[in-house]
Design an enzyme around this catalytic site. Structure first.
Site, PDB file in Angstrom:
ATOM      1  N   LYS A  57       1.061  -1.233  -0.082  1.00 47.75           N
ATOM      2  CA  LYS A  57       0.119  -0.170   0.273  1.00 47.75           C
ATOM      3  C   LYS A  57       1.188   1.213  -0.256  1.00 47.75           C
ATOM      4  CE  LYS A  57      -3.770  -1.444   0.100  1.00 47.75           C
ATOM      5  NZ  LYS A  57      -5.237  -2.706   1.557  1.00 47.75           N
TER       6      LYS A  57
ATOM      7  N   ARG B 218      -3.342  -9.853   4.333  1.00 51.77           N
ATOM      8  CA  ARG B 218      -4.281 -10.431   3.774  1.00 51.77           C
ATOM      9  C   ARG B 218      -2.198  -9.348   2.757  1.00 51.77           C
ATOM     10  NH1 ARG B 218      -5.936  -7.169  -0.706  1.00 51.77           N
ATOM     11  NH2 ARG B 218      -7.298  -7.918  -1.856  1.00 51.77           N
TER      12      ARG B 218
END
Ligand code: HH2
Length: 287
Positions: free
Chosen positions: A232, A266
């Site tokens: 991210k 995840r």
């Protein structure tokens, strides 16, 4: 390691088992969820797994590397804007040659969709978990589908736009409370709910850091927490690197997330993440 792996014939009962999520979480270690994006435009790997054979090979590889669950998405959630709306038909067209084949590999499959119709199709095709990046607050039918199938649901925090002036943890808590109300009204069992602060979604990079740093506060809901920090953008603001070179930052974030109470991680990088989690656990229990 006793993994919950539905076998042919019992898949339907397995899906409906109310303690399915509990049994997966009872492995006593963090659960690794591998990401499979069957999309042309995902932020870090768009186009790499659009071809069904490549996608199924990638699923096989992630399982061999230690994935406990696979999360399949056919529409980029575009955490950083520029969303290209994908029709229900197109989402299902991308999933159709991949999802049933991945289900057949034996690990529980999560369907990453915000659309009730896609979720219903995926559950009928053998998916075992619904992952909604809008926490049941976008498609009003989704909660009903989850309740009907009695499957676990991941409720992720999201916002239309980041607001640097807010206390992000207070916002996440208020969002979760709304989602939990929707879930309760639809008849979703509480033991089938996982909460996710939604790293990178409707948050400034600083707020993503805060969401991980203050993760323990989210334990007050008494529900398992999932964190998806993989590749991210907040990593880039701390240590500039393109998405495919953020593995070090992703692992750092995930180890701290587990230390803060995350039960499910995840990740796009299953082997490296599973190894890091194992070593951290071994150090944690060494004397
Ligand atoms: N992040 C993404 C997508 N789905 N679901 C949950 N529960 N938590 C997350 O953090 C999360 C998620 C974004 O990552 P990716 O799937 O790789 O990107 P894209 O949405 O562009 O396909």
């Amino acid at each position: 390691m006793t993994l919950v792996r539905p076998v042919a014939g019992s898949a339907r009962d397995e899906k409906k088992s109310p303690d399915r999520l509990a049994r997966l979480l009872a492995l006593g270690r963090p659960i690794v969820m591998g990401v499979l994006n069957v999309t042309p435009d995902s932020f870090s790997d768009g186009g790499r797994f659009l071809d069904p054979k490549t996608a199924i090979d990638q699923a096989r590889r992630m399982i061999a590397e230690g994935a406990d669950v696979l999360d399949i998405g056919a529409e980029s959630t575009r955490p950083y804007g520029g969303a290209v709306a994908v029709s229900i038909a197109e989402e299902m067209r991308r999933l159709a040659p991949v999802l049933p084949a991945v289900v057949a590999l034996g690990v529980p499959v999560s369907i990453d969709t915000m659309k009730a119709e896609v979720a219903a199709w995926a559950l009928a095709a053998g998916a075992a978990i619904v992952n909604d990046v809008w926490g049941l607050q976008r498609d009003s039918e989704l909660a009903r589908v989850v309740a009907q199938h009695a499957v676990p649901v991941i409720i992720m925090h999201n916002r239309e736009a980041a607001d640097p002036s807010i206390d992000i943890i207070a916002d996440i808590c208020a969002f979760f409370s709304r989602s939990l109300d929707i879930a309760a009204r639809a008849g979703i069992a509480r033991q089938n709910i996982v909460l996710d602060p939604g790293i990178g979604f409707g948050k400034t990079p600083e707020q993503s850091l805060t969401a991980i740093a203050r993760l323990p506060e989210l334990k007050s809901f008494g529900l398992p927490l999932l964190v998806g920090a993989s590749r991210k953008r907040f990593i880039d603001t701390v240590s500039p690197a393109p998405p495919d070179q953020r593995l070090g930052g992703s692992i750092a974030a995930h180890l701290l997330a587990v230390a803060g109470g995350a039960a499910i991680i995840r990740t796009h990088d299953v082997a490296e993440t599973a190894q890091a989690l194992r070593v951290a656990a071994a150090i944690g229990s060494a004397r």
